[in-house]
Each structure stands twice: as structure tokens, then as C-alpha cells.
Design an enzyme around this catalytic site. Sequence first.
Site, PDB file in Angstrom:
ATOM      1  N   CYS A 336     -66.770  21.994 -66.053  1.00  0.00           N
ATOM      2  CA  CYS A 336     -67.946  22.455 -65.306  1.00  0.00           C
ATOM      3  C   CYS A 336     -68.797  21.340 -64.692  1.00  0.00           C
ATOM      4  CB  CYS A 336     -68.829  23.326 -66.198  1.00  0.00           C
ATOM      5  SG  CYS A 336     -67.943  24.463 -67.259  1.00  0.00           S
ATOM      6  N   ARG A 365     -60.504  19.515 -76.835  1.00  0.00           N
ATOM      7  CA  ARG A 365     -61.533  19.985 -77.766  1.00  0.00           C
ATOM      8  C   ARG A 365     -61.082  19.737 -79.198  1.00  0.00           C
ATOM      9  NH1 ARG A 365     -63.164  25.703 -74.774  1.00  0.00           N
ATOM     10  NH2 ARG A 365     -63.579  24.775 -72.735  1.00  0.00           N
ATOM     11  N   GLN A 383     -57.202  24.623 -68.357  1.00  0.00           N
ATOM     12  CA  GLN A 383     -57.985  25.834 -68.119  1.00  0.00           C
ATOM     13  C   GLN A 383     -58.027  26.141 -66.628  1.00  0.00           C
ATOM     14  OE1 GLN A 383     -61.928  25.680 -69.849  1.00  0.00           O
ATOM     15  NE2 GLN A 383     -61.664  27.778 -70.540  1.00  0.00           N
ATOM     16  N   ASP A 385     -60.142  27.004 -64.360  1.00  0.00           N
ATOM     17  CA  ASP A 385     -61.580  27.082 -64.131  1.00  0.00           C
ATOM     18  C   ASP A 385     -61.904  27.306 -62.665  1.00  0.00           C
ATOM     19  OD1 ASP A 385     -63.204  26.982 -66.346  1.00  0.00           O
ATOM     20  OD2 ASP A 385     -62.978  24.832 -66.607  1.00  0.00           O
ATOM     21  N   HIS A 387     -65.732  27.762 -60.143  1.00  0.00           N
ATOM     22  CA  HIS A 387     -67.175  27.974 -60.012  1.00  0.00           C
ATOM     23  C   HIS A 387     -67.467  28.418 -58.588  1.00  0.00           C
ATOM     24  CE1 HIS A 387     -66.979  25.389 -63.572  1.00  0.00           C
ATOM     25  NE2 HIS A 387     -68.094  25.985 -63.937  1.00  0.00           N
ATOM     26  N   LYS A 467     -72.194  38.187 -68.857  1.00  0.00           N
ATOM     27  CA  LYS A 467     -70.785  37.959 -68.529  1.00  0.00           C
ATOM     28  C   LYS A 467     -69.986  39.249 -68.632  1.00  0.00           C
ATOM     29  CE  LYS A 467     -69.484  36.764 -73.273  1.00  0.00           C
ATOM     30  NZ  LYS A 467     -68.562  35.994 -74.119  1.00  0.00           N
ATOM     31  N   HIS A 513     -69.344  31.241 -63.145  1.00  0.00           N
ATOM     32  CA  HIS A 513     -68.292  30.469 -63.821  1.00  0.00           C
ATOM     33  C   HIS A 513     -67.246  31.472 -64.275  1.00  0.00           C
ATOM     34  CE1 HIS A 513     -67.121  27.505 -67.289  1.00  0.00           C
ATOM     35  NE2 HIS A 513     -66.100  28.176 -66.830  1.00  0.00           N
TER      36      HIS A 513
END
Length: 636
Positions: A336, A365, A383, A385, A387, A467, A513
Site C-alpha cells: 500500500c 510477514r 498479493q 493488490d 488501489h 469493507k 484498497h
Amino acid sequence: MSKINIKFPDNSEKQFDPNITPLEIAKSISNSLAKKAVAAKFNGVIISLTESISDSGDLQILTFNDEQGREVFWHSSAHLMAQAIKRLYPEAQLGIGPPIDDGFYYDIDLDYKISPEDFEKIENEMAKIVDENFTVVRKVLSTNEALNFFKKENELLKVELIKELKEQITVYSQGEFTDLCRGPHVPSTGYLGKNFKLLSVAGAYWRGDEKNKMLQRIYAVNYPDKKMLKQHIRRVEEAKKRDHRKLGRELDLFSIQDEVGSGLILWHPKGALIRDIIENYWKQEHIKSGYGLVNSPHIAKLDLWKKSGHTDFYQENMFSPMDVDEVEYQIKPMNCPFHMMIYSSKIRSYRDLPIRYAELGTVYRYERSGVLHGLMRVRGFTQDDAHIYCHPDQLTDEIIGVIELNKRILEKFGFTEYDVFLSTRPEKFVGGEESWEHATEALRRALELKKVDYKIDPGEGVFYGPKIDIKIKDVLGRSWQCTTIQVDFNLPERFDLSFVDADGMRHRPITIHRALLGSLERFFGILIEHYAGNFPLWLTPVQVKVLPIADRHKEFADKVGQQLSAKGFRVESDGRNEKMGYKIREAEVNKIPYMIIIGDKELENNKISVRHKGEGDLGQMEISDFIDKLIKGISE
């Protein structure tokens, strides 16, 4: 005495005397409902059937068919199993025993190693406790009372948990057994019936930390009727056959090796090929949907993660920082902040919006070794991802676009059933209430405009925004969390993102996101189990295996392979001096969809004989006809 008004899920209302229980209300509706009831939800809070209701409000009677009802039933069943274990092994210390997606487990500290041979004995003791039909009693204790009680019982793991609790401490008792628990539970042990089965025992570090002691985790399940239990056992057996770790090894797709590190995946050629197909399809769909593909580094200065708030909210899931030229750098746990920096690299106008960035970004992680599980829980993963930065007026349309793209992509991989949840504002949140209401309404409106069935998950939004969560269902009916669509008020504020609106003033963009597949590693694991390794033709790493019967057939077999390869199909030849039956069986074990047999007849007729996995011999055909068949199979 004034009556209280109770509103039900169908919007009907009834009046009752105060201090009535959900069980009494269920009986007033029908005896059938009362028999099926396991708990209730009053004004959004799960309560026991025997808890008194003294105020007006919304009430739902929960049965095993409701997800929250199932959780209460299985949590109570975990207490039942723990009580039986304590009777048989009084020296056992109890850890935790939560409900999970497909049953429940209990972690115990016991020198004696419980094995499947002990399961029947534990189940028999559970049945006795059901017959004894103990009332389940809730008590509120002070911290000192709880500590003294569990120290006296020599439940040292419970003592450790109590010392960390900052909330009200409650215990639940049934007969001689008392457990630390926030509840709620069924009214008595007789509610749980005898359709339970202990399934397995495995090692589990206490609290998922490899520095702690290894406990024994006993998995089990319980159902209201025997038929449901039998169906579950069949699913468990089928799931074992489909285990992605087993199939990944057999099909030579990936490996995890100690020398490399726990939770780090080595993609073998066939697995990497499938991954590449998935990634290329994902990229094409995003480009078609107006996304710009971006890439970001694997590390960044620690200050960036301080600015994003990750060091405050996510520290325990991040690896330790490293020194580079006397500056601290952090390996990335998320993508992000990089996308925020790309957006902020120049001044944006309202005419530029919406701006959509998408990245297949690999993140790292720190997951405790006790929770690592094949591809499903790893330490390094990619991932999908994205945005989206948009004007407030564009929010609903952008969410609709994400829902449409998500549906298209998931259906391509064979997933057509979902559970959809809209999670609303939690107690602790950033951003103004008005912004939250606008964002939540946009999410709701998008779901309703697309005619998506969904459930409200009150208070379960993340602290930075509401979300939508979408859980796909696989062929065994299991749910997997993949898609999340989140409105983010936090990062745009932290990175001071803005655009110049038509009024000439700077305004904050609304940021969405979203991840559709989640992590590629986990999604690949789900695909393996969903298809049991029999991937659809467009995804399978080897689509055709060419099998010449003898050396004299190899030249023609090579020409056939070359023709297919030239058309873009993935082909392998097996010219080994082995019996044809052996080569066919091996190709089927490797789950190759099509086999082409080349012998004297095929040579003479300039044709090929085709076998299809699962169908057997399809007979002779022209190569051009077979190519058409492959093209049709891939398009379908």
C-alpha cells in the site's frame, strides 16, 4: 407492567412481558423452532437462550443452520470434549478450544500422547456427559477470583490468559467442569446430542509461538443429526485426497524446504507455469478494466512504514529492520505505501480521476511457525493488490467495477458460489462519521445494484474503513476468504493525498484498497484442492502427452508434437522403452488431460488415436479435428 416490543428478522413484531428468555419466545413461535434453537442474537449481540430480555429490541433465534448458531454449538461441543478429557486425564491442562470453520478443537498439555486409539474412549465419556444433561451456568469473576480458582485447579495456561485479560472475566460451568470463556453456550449439555466424532490429533505450539511448549490439538466435529455427520466424514476423507501439500508433491508443483526456510515457497517448473498463466490472465483483465500496472521494491526505509502506521498497528507481523548505510530499512509486509507514493509523485486533477493502480507484489510477514500450513499460510507471498483513487461522486461506480471484475475473474477459475459480507464501522475508527456513512452506503448500493446477496457484519470493518468480504465456496462446500474491497480513510490522510477539484481547491480522494484472489500462493492451494489437481485445460501445465508405441513411431510422434506446440498447446512426448499401459497410467497419475497414441495404424492412416483422462479411448481422428477439440475445451 409494561410490555416490551420484540422485532424479528422478517420485520414482524410481538409484545412480551419483560424478563422473558429467547427460549420462551421461540416456544411461543413454534415447538419446532424451540427444539432447533441453540442461541439467540439480541440487538446484534449473541446471547444464551436462557438469558433474560428486559428491553425492546431486535431478536433472531439462532439454529445450527446459522453461522453464529453453529459457532455456539461447536464451542459448547469443545467444552464437552474438554470435560471428557479432564475426567479421563485429570492431570491434563487446558489451553484454548475455539470453534473453527469445520468443527472445533481443543489444545491440551498432557504428558500422555493421545492417539486415534483413544478417541472412542473420549467419545464415550462425552456421551455420558450429554446423558447427565448438566445445566450450563455463567459466572462473572474478578481477576483475583479467577486467578485463585484456576491456580487451585492447576490450570496454568488459563492463569496465563487471565493475567492478560483487560475485559470482564467470565467462566462457564457444567457439572464438575468450569472453563474460562466469554461464551455464550447452549443451555445444557443435553442440547449437544451424540453425533460427534474426534477426527485427528496434531502438535500445536501454545499460542502459535514456536518458543512456547508444544501442546496436543484434538480436532473434532459435532452435528445435530447423524446424516450430517456422515456427510462431514465423507468430506473429510475427500479433503485428505485433495490436500494441496500431498498433490503439490505428487504433481511436482512446489516444495517447502528447511534449508530455505519455513513458509517460503519454491515454485517448480510446472507450478511456476500455472502461476505464470494465472498472472498473465490477471494482468490482461486489469489492463482491460483501466488499471495501470505498477511495481514496487521489496524493501523501503523504516520511516516509510512509520508514516503509513504499520510500525504502530502491524509491528508483530513484520520482520526485523535491517541496517543499510546506517539507515534502517524494512522488508515490506504490504504494498500500500508504495502506491500512495506513486499517486503523490505529482499534482492530480479531478479530471485524472479515477486512477487505478494494480500490482502482483510479493510481501513478507512474520507468521509464527505454529500456524504455517503449506501454501495456505506462508511468510512470503504475492498479493494481487490494487488501489483506486476517485472522487466521492465516483465511489459507487468504482465499487461496481470491482465487483464485476471480481466476478469475471473468479468465474474463469471455476468459482460461482460466494458468501458476501458488508462489514460496518467498529468501535475504534479513523475518519469522520459522515465519511464512514457515505462509504458504507456506497458499498451497500453497489451490492444491491449488482443484485448480490449479502449479510451485514456489524462492527467488523477495519479501523480505517468499511469493507466487503467475499468468501468463495469450493467443490466440497468449504469457504475461503479471497476477495476484500475496503474503503481506506487512513493512508490518504497519512500521505496527505489530494487532487485539485473543479473549485480550484485541494480535496482528499476516496481510496479503495482491494484484493481479488488474495495471495497467489493461497489461491493456488485452493485451486489444487478444488480441482483435486485435475486443472481445467487452459491451466494444466501439460495439456497433451504424445506416446509412440515403438521406436519406428517416434518420428511421426515428434511431428504431431511440433504441430500442436506451434499452435500454442503445451505438449510432452514420452518415447521411453516402456510398456504402453505403464506410460498411460503414469500420464493419468500426473493428471494430463489428453494422450495421443501413435502406432502402426496411426502411421498408416496419418491420424492420431486420442485418450482423455476419465473418458478413456476417444478413437482415431485427424490432427486438425483434435486441435479444434482442444481450442473448444480451452474456450469452455
